[in-house]
Design a protein around this motif. Structure first.
Motif, PDB file in Angstrom:
ATOM      1  N   ALA A  65       0.886  -0.950   0.019  1.00  0.00           N
ATOM      2  CA  ALA A  65      -0.012   0.033   0.087  1.00  0.00           C
ATOM      3  C   ALA A  65       1.044   1.210  -0.207  1.00  0.00           C
ATOM      4  O   ALA A  65       2.038   1.356   0.740  1.00  0.00           O
ATOM      5  N   GLU A  66       0.536   2.251  -0.887  1.00  0.00           N
ATOM      6  CA  GLU A  66       1.235   3.260  -0.922  1.00  0.00           C
ATOM      7  C   GLU A  66       0.571   4.503  -0.564  1.00  0.00           C
ATOM      8  O   GLU A  66      -0.467   4.962  -1.092  1.00  0.00           O
ATOM      9  N   LEU A  67       1.308   5.706   0.309  1.00  0.00           N
ATOM     10  CA  LEU A  67       0.586   6.694   0.538  1.00  0.00           C
ATOM     11  C   LEU A  67       1.608   7.685   0.110  1.00  0.00           C
ATOM     12  O   LEU A  67       2.657   7.821   0.669  1.00  0.00           O
ATOM     13  N   ARG A  68       1.134   8.726  -0.550  1.00  0.00           N
ATOM     14  CA  ARG A  68       2.041   9.996  -0.727  1.00  0.00           C
ATOM     15  C   ARG A  68       1.294  11.241  -0.166  1.00  0.00           C
ATOM     16  O   ARG A  68      -0.003  11.382  -0.256  1.00  0.00           O
ATOM     17  N   SER A  69       2.089  12.146   0.285  1.00  0.00           N
ATOM     18  CA  SER A  69       1.567  13.340   0.846  1.00  0.00           C
ATOM     19  C   SER A  69       2.646  14.388   0.423  1.00  0.00           C
ATOM     20  O   SER A  69       3.887  14.278   0.336  1.00  0.00           O
ATOM     21  N   ALA A  70       2.333  15.712   0.510  1.00  0.00           N
ATOM     22  CA  ALA A  70       3.071  16.934   0.335  1.00  0.00           C
ATOM     23  C   ALA A  70       2.898  17.645   1.597  1.00  0.00           C
ATOM     24  O   ALA A  70       1.797  18.278   2.050  1.00  0.00           O
ATOM     25  N   PHE A  71       3.851  18.360   2.077  1.00  0.00           N
ATOM     26  CA  PHE A  71       3.790  19.209   2.946  1.00  0.00           C
ATOM     27  C   PHE A  71       3.773  20.662   2.536  1.00  0.00           C
ATOM     28  O   PHE A  71       4.558  21.297   2.013  1.00  0.00           O
TER      29      PHE A  71
END
Length: 304
Positions: free
Chosen positions: A151-157
């Motif tokens: 499972a992949e989770l991407r995020s940007a701050f």
């Protein structure tokens, strides 16, 4: 250290409190110890209250969940200060973090700093960066979890340019293109409005850092609750318990959590002891063991 436990030298502890705290303040050791405990509980209650006010939440209608070695000792008193009616002490509360670590799926997160204004969004650069980050995370996760779907989770701050703090914004898992400047803008503004109930029209948005988290499938399943049979167990022993609400020492029964079956009921004041922590039940709460083995404290309708 003996038998896997560290014994407490109660006389030495009492002496230290009396000498270092009680003496300079002119307090007997019991009142000095009460002051220490009350300061700890007040600080925790104030922190929770400030967070609730900032988020616009009503604490009194919520359940306080206590975990960590000392949390069950303080939970009832903190709930009293906050006006909370229900407290839940999960199984293995004293070592909950360790149990969670052992049961959690293998996972790894990579974070990279790369300043990028959405007005100058470079989709190709973002795709290269995230591909590198995923490859690094995948090598580590597969070394511990083997082959299988991850499972992949991407995020940007992200933040509005000029702000001192950024917020995490979840990103779609796919290749990006030039049109995704608008996608990122929409995702950021939605997340910002959720936190602060507004956005800032016309302000420039920028990404400070990027994150990719990969995790293996979680094993196991949720447990089924055991049937509850109401009972009033016999205590192991009795001891003096100081009640901050009344300012008096009370005679309190002490129970072993391992001996309390689902449905067992205990009225405060009381103590439920276990190997890694103890739950203090104040005179204003009653306890019940639910089908999962959790201790549920419910505030009485009329305080004693």
């Amino acid at each position: 250290f003996s038998g896997g436990r560290i014994p407490l030298d109660a006389p030495a502890a009492e002496g230290a409190v009396a000498e270092r705290i009680g003496g300079p303040l002119g307090l007997v050791k019991e009142h000095a110890a009460l002051g220490i405990s009350e300061m700890v509980d007040e600080n925790m209650a104030n922190a929770a209250l400030v967070h609730a006010i900032e988020s616009g939440k009503d604490l009194q209608a919520r359940t306080l969940i206590a975990f960590g070695g000392a949390a069950p000792l303080h939970a009832a008193r903190v709930a009293e200060k906050l006006g909370i009616q229900r407290v839940l002490i999960p199984a293995n509360a004293g070592v909950g973090s360790a149990v969670g670590l052992l049961r959690a799926p293998v996972a790894y997160e990579v974070v990279r700093s790369r300043l990028m204004r959405l007005s100058d969004f470079d989709a190709a650069a973002v795709n290269r960066l995230i591909a590198e980050m995923r490859a690094e995370a995948e090598a580590i996760v597969k070394s511990g979890a083997g082959e299988g779907a991850l499972a992949e989770l991407r995020s940007a701050f992200m933040r509005y340019r000029g702000q001192g703090h950024e917020i995490a914004v979840e990103l779609p898992v796919r290749e990006f293109n030039a049109a995704d400047s608008a996608t990122f803008t929409g995702l950021f503004e939605a997340a910002y409005r959720k936190l602060y109930s507004r956005s800032i029209p016309g302000a420039e948005i920028e990404v400070l850092s990027w994150a990719v988290a990969l995790s293996a499938p979680a094993e196991g399943r949720l447990a089924a609750p055991a049937p509850e049979q109401p009972s009033e167990p016999e205590p192991r022993l009795r001891r003096r318990l100081f009640d901050p609400g009344s300012g008096k020492f009370l005679d309190a029964p002490v129970y072993r959590r391992s001996e309390l079956a689902p449905g067992a009921c205990v009225s405060g004041p009381a103590v439920i002891a276990e190997d890694d922590t103890s739950t203090v039940i104040s005179p204003r709460f009653d306890a019940r063991i639910d089908g999962f083995g959790y201790i549920e404290l419910n505030r009485r309708r009329v305080d004693p």
